[in-house]
Design an enzyme around this catalytic site. Structure first.
Site, short mmCIF file in Angstrom:
data_model
loop_
_atom_site.label_atom_id
_atom_site.label_comp_id
_atom_site.label_asym_id
_atom_site.label_seq_id
_atom_site.Cartn_x
_atom_site.Cartn_y
_atom_site.Cartn_z
N ASN A 107 0.83 -1.21 0.00
CA ASN A 107 0.00 0.00 0.00
C ASN A 107 0.86 1.26 0.00
O ASN A 107 0.56 2.22 -0.71
CB ASN A 107 -0.95 0.02 1.20
CG ASN A 107 -2.18 -0.84 0.97
OD1 ASN A 107 -2.97 -0.56 0.09
ND2 ASN A 107 -2.30 -1.90 1.75
N ASN A 122 -6.70 5.12 8.60
CA ASN A 122 -6.27 3.72 8.64
C ASN A 122 -7.00 2.94 7.55
O ASN A 122 -8.14 3.24 7.23
CB ASN A 122 -6.61 3.12 10.01
CG ASN A 122 -6.11 1.69 10.15
OD1 ASN A 122 -4.98 1.36 9.78
ND2 ASN A 122 -6.95 0.81 10.69
N HIS A 146 -8.32 -0.86 6.90
CA HIS A 146 -8.53 -2.15 7.57
C HIS A 146 -9.08 -3.15 6.55
O HIS A 146 -10.01 -2.82 5.82
CB HIS A 146 -9.49 -1.99 8.75
CG HIS A 146 -9.61 -3.26 9.54
ND1 HIS A 146 -8.68 -3.63 10.48
CD2 HIS A 146 -10.51 -4.26 9.47
CE1 HIS A 146 -9.02 -4.82 10.98
NE2 HIS A 146 -10.13 -5.21 10.39
N GLU A 179 -6.76 -0.46 -5.54
CA GLU A 179 -7.67 0.27 -6.41
C GLU A 179 -8.19 1.55 -5.74
O GLU A 179 -8.36 2.57 -6.41
CB GLU A 179 -8.83 -0.67 -6.73
CG GLU A 179 -9.67 -0.31 -7.90
CD GLU A 179 -10.77 -1.37 -8.08
OE1 GLU A 179 -10.49 -2.59 -7.93
OE2 GLU A 179 -11.90 -0.97 -8.34
C1 GRF Z 1 -3.24 -4.60 4.30
O1 GRF Z 1 -4.12 -5.65 4.07
C2 GRF Z 1 -3.90 -3.53 5.14
O2 GRF Z 1 -5.29 -3.51 5.04
C3 GRF Z 1 -3.49 -3.87 6.47
O3 GRF Z 1 -2.35 -4.66 6.46
C4 GRF Z 1 -2.07 -5.04 5.13
C5 GRF Z 1 -0.80 -4.36 4.75
O4 GRF Z 1 -0.30 -4.75 3.52
N1 GRF Z 1 -4.12 -3.39 7.58
P1 GRF Z 1 0.95 -4.00 2.91
O5 GRF Z 1 2.02 -3.91 3.99
O6 GRF Z 1 0.50 -2.62 2.49
O7 GRF Z 1 1.44 -4.80 1.76
#
Ligand code: GRF
Length: 189
Positions: free
Chosen positions: A15, A104, A106, A178
């Site tokens: 992310n 955040n 989730h 997305e």
């Molecule tokens: C994601 O699924 C996010 O929703 C969360 O932890 C995960 C992190 O994934 N709370 P990344 O580190 O961004 O690949």
């Protein structure tokens, strides 16, 4: 003046990378100026350094120390904090200082599958165990309680009877990539 975002992450950082790239490739009035990580060996550190984003590893004590963390956020003139897979509790002084400016993501449809211990794969395992027919993502503001602040956006995805937790995770990650950058831009820029 561009709005300045800091991303806090503890793990993989897909992310984080996605937000950094989105802000760079779209004509937006915002940029990611700092990544904060609490795990020295997390993949997010390599990703953000490769993208030339200043990256700071802080211990749990540093994050709970108002002098350390507020000085850092001030030095980088951070306007908004994005928690993207950040596993530590945000201290109360920081929530107050950044009131309605901490977001955040989730990986479930809150209030379902939220709260303490519900993170990463545990969420998707619980979704499969409960035989849910759908799951999704929740992007929300952060207040003093876990996964409880005002919801900005949710998106859903179907869960099939045969889906494994890993398959559910992949679908949810797709939704995250997305929507998260776009919702950040729509909310704060
Ligand atoms: C994601 O699924 C996010 O929703 C969360 O932890 C995960 C992190 O994934 N709370 P990344 O580190 O961004 O690949």
């Amino acid at each position: 003046m561009k709005k300045r975002f800091a991303i806090f992450a503890s793990g993989n950082g897909s992310n984080a990378e996605n937000i950094i790239r989105y802000f760079r490739t779209h004509d937006l009035n915002g940029e990611v100026t700092l990544v904060v990580c609490n795990k020295p060996d997390a993949r997010v550190i390599e990703r953000s350094r490769r993208l030339d984003v200043p990256t700071q590893v802080l211990s749990r004590n540093d994050i709970n120390n108002s002098e350390v963390i507020l000085e850092l956020l001030e030095r980088y003139r951070v306007d908004v904090i994005v928690l993207a897979g950040f596993l530590l509790m945000i201290p109360r002084f920081l929530i107050q200082q950044y009131h309605n400016r901490i977001v955040n993501i989730h990986p479930s449809l809150l209030p379902k599958f939220g709260g303490k211990g519900m993170y990463g794969m545990y969420v998707h395992e619980a979704v499969v165990a409960a035989r849910e027919h759908q799951t999704g993502i929740t992007i929300h503001l952060v207040n003093e309680k876990y996964d409880d602040g005002r919801i900005l956006f949710q998106a859903t995805v179907p869960v099939n009877d045969t889906d494994t937790p890993a398959q559910v995770a992949a679908k949810v990650q797709q939704l995250e990539s997305e929507h998260l950058p776009r919702i950040l831009a729509a909310t704060f820029l």
